[in-house]
Design an enzyme around this catalytic site. Sequence first.
Site, PDB file in Angstrom:
ATOM      1  N   MET A   1     -15.242 -44.653 -28.075  1.00 63.00           N
ATOM      2  CA  MET A   1     -15.934 -43.509 -28.892  1.00 63.00           C
ATOM      3  C   MET A   1     -17.013 -43.929 -29.583  1.00 63.00           C
ATOM      4  O   MET A   1     -17.350 -43.229 -30.671  1.00 63.00           O
ATOM      5  CB  MET A   1     -14.677 -43.035 -29.724  1.00 63.00           C
ATOM      6  CG  MET A   1     -13.648 -42.282 -28.755  1.00 63.00           C
ATOM      7  SD  MET A   1     -12.635 -41.205 -29.654  1.00 63.00           S
ATOM      8  CE  MET A   1     -12.011 -41.999 -31.169  1.00 63.00           C
TER       9      MET A   1
ATOM     10  N   HIS B   1     -15.884 -54.104 -29.394  1.00 59.25           N
ATOM     11  CA  HIS B   1     -16.230 -53.537 -28.088  1.00 59.25           C
ATOM     12  C   HIS B   1     -16.983 -54.557 -27.329  1.00 59.25           C
ATOM     13  O   HIS B   1     -17.219 -54.573 -26.250  1.00 59.25           O
ATOM     14  CB  HIS B   1     -17.154 -52.275 -28.442  1.00 59.25           C
ATOM     15  CG  HIS B   1     -16.196 -51.036 -29.120  1.00 59.25           C
ATOM     16  ND1 HIS B   1     -16.491 -50.999 -30.388  1.00 59.25           N
ATOM     17  CD2 HIS B   1     -15.332 -50.365 -28.731  1.00 59.25           C
ATOM     18  CE1 HIS B   1     -15.671 -49.808 -30.803  1.00 59.25           C
ATOM     19  NE2 HIS B   1     -14.812 -49.615 -29.659  1.00 59.25           N
TER      20      HIS B   1
ATOM     21  N   GLY C   1      -8.922 -52.173 -24.776  1.00 58.24           N
ATOM     22  CA  GLY C   1      -8.457 -53.297 -26.043  1.00 58.24           C
ATOM     23  C   GLY C   1      -6.955 -53.353 -26.189  1.00 58.24           C
ATOM     24  O   GLY C   1      -6.349 -52.255 -26.013  1.00 58.24           O
TER      25      GLY C   1
ATOM     26  N   ASP D   1      -5.097 -51.275 -29.624  1.00 56.95           N
ATOM     27  CA  ASP D   1      -4.354 -50.083 -29.483  1.00 56.95           C
ATOM     28  C   ASP D   1      -3.257 -50.241 -28.328  1.00 56.95           C
ATOM     29  O   ASP D   1      -3.341 -49.880 -27.111  1.00 56.95           O
ATOM     30  CB  ASP D   1      -5.374 -48.944 -29.030  1.00 56.95           C
ATOM     31  CG  ASP D   1      -6.324 -48.541 -29.992  1.00 56.95           C
ATOM     32  OD1 ASP D   1      -5.742 -48.202 -31.241  1.00 56.95           O
ATOM     33  OD2 ASP D   1      -7.516 -48.698 -29.804  1.00 56.95           O
TER      34      ASP D   1
ATOM     35  N   MET E   1     -10.655 -55.955 -35.560  1.00 60.37           N
ATOM     36  CA  MET E   1     -11.824 -55.161 -35.647  1.00 60.37           C
ATOM     37  C   MET E   1     -11.395 -53.554 -35.240  1.00 60.37           C
ATOM     38  O   MET E   1     -10.704 -53.570 -34.155  1.00 60.37           O
ATOM     39  CB  MET E   1     -12.862 -55.846 -34.774  1.00 60.37           C
ATOM     40  CG  MET E   1     -13.218 -57.108 -35.464  1.00 60.37           C
ATOM     41  SD  MET E   1     -14.900 -57.443 -34.232  1.00 60.37           S
ATOM     42  CE  MET E   1     -15.071 -59.010 -35.358  1.00 60.37           C
ATOM     43  N   SER E   2     -11.925 -52.780 -35.792  1.00 51.20           N
ATOM     44  CA  SER E   2     -11.753 -51.331 -35.904  1.00 51.20           C
ATOM     45  C   SER E   2     -12.920 -50.579 -36.169  1.00 51.20           C
ATOM     46  O   SER E   2     -13.572 -51.103 -37.159  1.00 51.20           O
ATOM     47  CB  SER E   2     -10.597 -50.953 -36.308  1.00 51.20           C
ATOM     48  OG  SER E   2     -10.297 -49.606 -36.532  1.00 51.20           O
TER      49      SER E   2
ATOM     50  N   ARG F   1     -12.830 -48.030 -37.618  1.00 53.60           N
ATOM     51  CA  ARG F   1     -12.207 -47.337 -38.913  1.00 53.60           C
ATOM     52  C   ARG F   1     -12.611 -48.331 -40.269  1.00 53.60           C
ATOM     53  O   ARG F   1     -12.366 -48.242 -41.188  1.00 53.60           O
ATOM     54  CB  ARG F   1     -10.805 -47.106 -38.971  1.00 53.60           C
ATOM     55  CG  ARG F   1     -10.990 -45.851 -37.871  1.00 53.60           C
ATOM     56  CD  ARG F   1      -9.472 -45.136 -38.228  1.00 53.60           C
ATOM     57  NE  ARG F   1      -9.083 -43.773 -37.737  1.00 53.60           N
ATOM     58  CZ  ARG F   1      -8.980 -43.354 -36.245  1.00 53.60           C
ATOM     59  NH1 ARG F   1      -8.666 -44.204 -35.519  1.00 53.60           N
ATOM     60  NH2 ARG F   1      -9.066 -42.091 -36.254  1.00 53.60           N
TER      61      ARG F   1
HETATM   62  O1  PAF Z   1      -9.699 -46.050 -27.545  1.00 48.90           O
HETATM   63  C1  PAF Z   1     -10.653 -45.344 -27.726  1.00 48.90           C
HETATM   64  O2  PAF Z   1     -11.597 -45.614 -28.194  1.00 48.90           O
HETATM   65  C2  PAF Z   1     -10.284 -44.024 -27.120  1.00 48.90           C
HETATM   66  O3  PAF Z   1      -9.020 -43.635 -27.224  1.00 48.90           O
HETATM   67  C3  PAF Z   1     -10.581 -43.720 -25.564  1.00 48.90           C
HETATM   68  C4  PAF Z   1      -9.822 -44.629 -24.773  1.00 48.90           C
HETATM   69  C5  PAF Z   1     -12.020 -44.144 -25.424  1.00 48.90           C
HETATM   70  C6  PAF Z   1     -10.633 -42.434 -25.062  1.00 48.90           C
HETATM   71  O4  PAF Z   1     -11.221 -41.390 -25.815  1.00 48.90           O
END
Ligand code: PAF
Length: 273
Positions: free
Chosen positions: A20, A27, A141, A144, A178-179, A181
Amino acid sequence: MRVLTRAAQLGGGGVLVPTMGALHEGHLSLIRLARTAAPGPVVVSVFVNPTQFNERADFERYPRDLDRDVALAGSAGADVIFAPQVDEVYPPGIQVPVPALPNVATRPGLEDAGRPGHFAGVCQVVLRLFDLCQPTHAVFGEKDWQQLQVVRALVAAQARDVTIVPHPIVREPDGLAMSSRNVLLNPEARRTALVLRQALIEAARVETPKAGEAIMRQVLDRPGIEIQYAVIRDAETLETWSPARPGRALVCARVGDVRLLDNHAWPERDPGH
Ligand code: PAF
């Protein structure tokens, strides 16, 4: 590197890294893994999916900076950034289906309870991104953790020909997962947030889920933290753990007004690493 907004411009194949945006080092590690996971282009999707937010305010304040994301993804080896507008993903007049949700998305009482409707939105957008990008592989990742199990179960239930590649949690030098947020934490909340990791490490040392959960609650019980859950579960189904099955300790807490997640293998002999 190319920045595309229309799925018709994508060639299909390769490895998808769904994001996102608001990319961080976590990432970038997923993108580096994608480079080695399979042949073909590495496509990073950047799409803040409105259907997975259950609070409008959370959706609106989600950090967005596409130029920065493009530069970072390129430096990590992405070939394509796919940054669609909402009407490319959800075309007006077309009902993008919400698939039947796997049990791990509805039964554990974790993210499914704390964010009603969240996994319906995640499953909807993940399948939609798979349809638009046609990857052979997709990287997710482990931070989550429930989402990763949901996606795995979804892909199996839908018999999708996409290999899900997990990536371990990437941490700040002081241990905070890491996030995107994390940038929303004020300096005091940022310091307080370290107890999530500490709770998981303490729990990994004990023998039973009950004792592990009690320790996590003890460690997390301090001002500025509102525990949402602190549990030890079956690592795959996220239901009750039984001996001989892999376990996972999972925590979620509001630190200040930011909701943070973390998790760790349970039990583990050397939990600091
Ligand atoms: O983990 C995320 O960033 C979101 O849930 C994803 C998998 C991109 C779906 O919008």
